[in-house]
Write an enzyme that holds these catalytic residues in place. Sequence first.
Site, short mmCIF file in Angstrom:
data_model
loop_
_atom_site.label_atom_id
_atom_site.label_comp_id
_atom_site.label_asym_id
_atom_site.label_seq_id
_atom_site.Cartn_x
_atom_site.Cartn_y
_atom_site.Cartn_z
N LYS A 66 0.98 -1.36 -0.06
CA LYS A 66 0.02 0.30 0.08
C LYS A 66 0.78 1.29 -0.13
O LYS A 66 0.81 2.39 -0.60
CB LYS A 66 -0.82 -0.04 1.14
N GLN A 110 -4.08 -1.16 9.77
CA GLN A 110 -3.93 -2.40 9.44
C GLN A 110 -4.59 -3.39 10.35
O GLN A 110 -4.36 -3.31 11.67
CB GLN A 110 -2.67 -2.69 9.17
N ASP A 136 -11.06 3.17 4.08
CA ASP A 136 -11.22 1.69 4.16
C ASP A 136 -12.92 1.54 4.10
O ASP A 136 -13.32 0.45 3.95
CB ASP A 136 -10.56 0.97 5.38
#
Length: 321
Positions: A66, A110, A136
Amino acid sequence: MPARWVGRGVKGIAARMLDGTATAAAIRGELHGRIAAFRARAGRPPGLGIVLAGSDPGSEIYVRNKLKTAAEEGMHTELIRVPADGHVDDVLATVAALNGRDDIDGILVQSPLPEGMGADAETQVIDLIGPAKDVDGFTPVSVGRLVQNRPGLVPCTPAGVIELLEREGIAISGRRAVVIGRSDIVGKPMAMLLLHRHATVTICHSRTQDLPAVARTADILVAAIGRPAFVTPDFVKPGAVVIDVGINPVSDAALVRSWFPPDSPRLAAFAKRGTLTVGDVHPAVAEVAGALTPVPGGVGPLTIAMLMANTVRAAELRLAL
Ligand code: NDP
């Protein structure tokens, strides 16, 4: 040793492979102009802050990819690490600081958080992320907007699947879609996105009765289960579109040999590395499906591309405020 699948496939007919890598590159390419325009107006690039608690090997790889992709797109990136034995309050304080930063447009924590942080740590963290920076799409505000089909930041993996279907010219409206998996990050938002595009949607899970029969009703079948090669050809209506979301590292040689023919390059790759990443869909499904996403090279690259798209979108929306 598990038996090799002998199959009931349509002999000689191979599914069209849906190239997630190429679609992801196209999505990323379309962001370049927007990133440049944002830079020109804001005097800075879009900013993505990633919080990584602990050092789970899978998470390390995902986060590295990412960060690398965001840097390639000319974004500002920051990785903030919290030690594995840290307290959930350390993660919360990090998120609070990122919420307050003008130069950070997107915040990603994460998953998974270290077990020692407690069973509700992820919920606490998600609840604190400012919805305007929720790249997200996991906060209750983002989920609510998705359910009500209002504009907002949508979870990256299912958003990427929709991009792929639409760009490949696969009709969704009026078709039967079956999603196997009901997680908050893939299954549920996937079902919502298909529903909003007028598919007739069924969500399946571990308690679904006669799963293969339900799956066989699908024109579009999405597998987001986390079990290697679980979806065998008997789950698939001939000609259906099959989207394989699963990412499963496998190191059992007998299992791998049972899935691939002896001359398969995947077997050669396994022999070299001793491990192989496979999806939730059995390779023999390629003989039955009309179209199929490969693993790797299917949904995975799309997820990262949509994270980039969400970060640019969040940056643009914040600038407009
Ligand atoms: P979760 O473990 O959160 O959810 C798995 C779902 O599968 C659950 O709803 C579960 O049902 C269901 N399930 C498990 N076993 C069965 C079974 N025997 N029959 C029917 N349903 C079953 O996983 P995620 O949604 O987070 O991820 C799914 C997969 O997708 C994983 O392989 C993951 O690595 C991958 N993934 C890939 C991404 C990408 O970018 N390509 C991004 C995110 C995930 P129940 O709810 O009843 O337990």
